[in-house]
Scaffold this active site. Structure first.
Site, short mmCIF file in Angstrom:
data_model
loop_
_atom_site.label_atom_id
_atom_site.label_comp_id
_atom_site.label_asym_id
_atom_site.label_seq_id
_atom_site.Cartn_x
_atom_site.Cartn_y
_atom_site.Cartn_z
N CYS A 80 36.46 9.91 -16.48
CA CYS A 80 36.95 9.28 -15.25
C CYS A 80 37.10 7.77 -15.47
CB CYS A 80 35.99 9.58 -14.09
SG CYS A 80 34.43 8.67 -14.16
N ASN A 106 26.31 15.45 -16.80
CA ASN A 106 26.43 14.92 -15.44
C ASN A 106 25.27 15.41 -14.59
OD1 ASN A 106 27.92 17.48 -15.67
ND2 ASN A 106 28.67 17.15 -13.60
N GLU A 152 29.16 10.88 -19.48
CA GLU A 152 29.48 9.81 -20.43
C GLU A 152 28.62 8.58 -20.19
OE1 GLU A 152 33.42 11.96 -19.40
OE2 GLU A 152 31.51 11.52 -18.41
N CYS A 165 33.82 5.81 -16.03
CA CYS A 165 33.29 6.04 -17.38
C CYS A 165 34.11 5.29 -18.43
CB CYS A 165 33.24 7.53 -17.70
SG CYS A 165 31.91 8.37 -16.80
#
Length: 160
Positions: free
Chosen positions: A112, A62, A75, A115
């Protein structure tokens, strides 16, 4: 009114050593990618590792930005890189490791919603399920045999 049941199967592994060796290696690479995350605002680091059919492993972490929401999740960083650099290569598996730098995060952390939608796009594109494994800093790992299990009501190209 009619009840709708959506059956799904997930698998739980108590520790990394229970996974098949290639997936252990992939998860170890996701952990290493997590440690390279740029997360000065949330202190929440995520790493992702994607295994392609040709044996290539694509990593992502991230990347935050002071101008929220300009950052990007691990991701999507990984899957977009795979799509850009290996557009015709099938994704065999995805491993994700997530943890706070402020406390030990020992429960599995799934992707999330954004993603999940992005990963599902690639699963739909290749017309094959993508097994996805996710964990916290350590401990239990959850495996879903398909991204669809994590996002059962899918928004697809047919919806447009």
């Amino acid at each position: 009114m009619q009840e709708i049941n959506i059956p799904t199967k997930l698998y739980s592994y108590k520790q990394l050593t229970e996974l098949p060796l290639p997936i252990q290696n992939l998860m170890n690479q996701a952990v290493a990618a997590r440690l390279k995350a740029y997360a000065p605002y949330s202190n929440f680091q995520v790493g992702a590792a994607i295994l392609l059919k040709n044996g290539t492993i694509v990593l992502g972490s991230n990347q935050e930005n002071a101008a929220y929401p300009s950052g990007l999740c691990a991701e999507r960083t990984a899957v977009f890189s795979a799509g850009a650099n290996f557009p015709n290569e099938q994704i065999i598996a995805i491993c994700i490791s997530a943890s706070s730098t402020l406390k030990d995060t020992l429960e599995p952390i799934p992707p999330c919603g954004a993603c999940r939608q992005s990963l599902l796009e690639y699963e739909n594109k290749q017309k094959n399920n993508i097994p996805i494994y996710f964990m916290g800093k350590a401990g239990e790992i959850i495996q879903s045999p398909s991204v669809k299990n994590l996002l059962p009501f899918t928004f697809r190209e047919e919806s447009l």
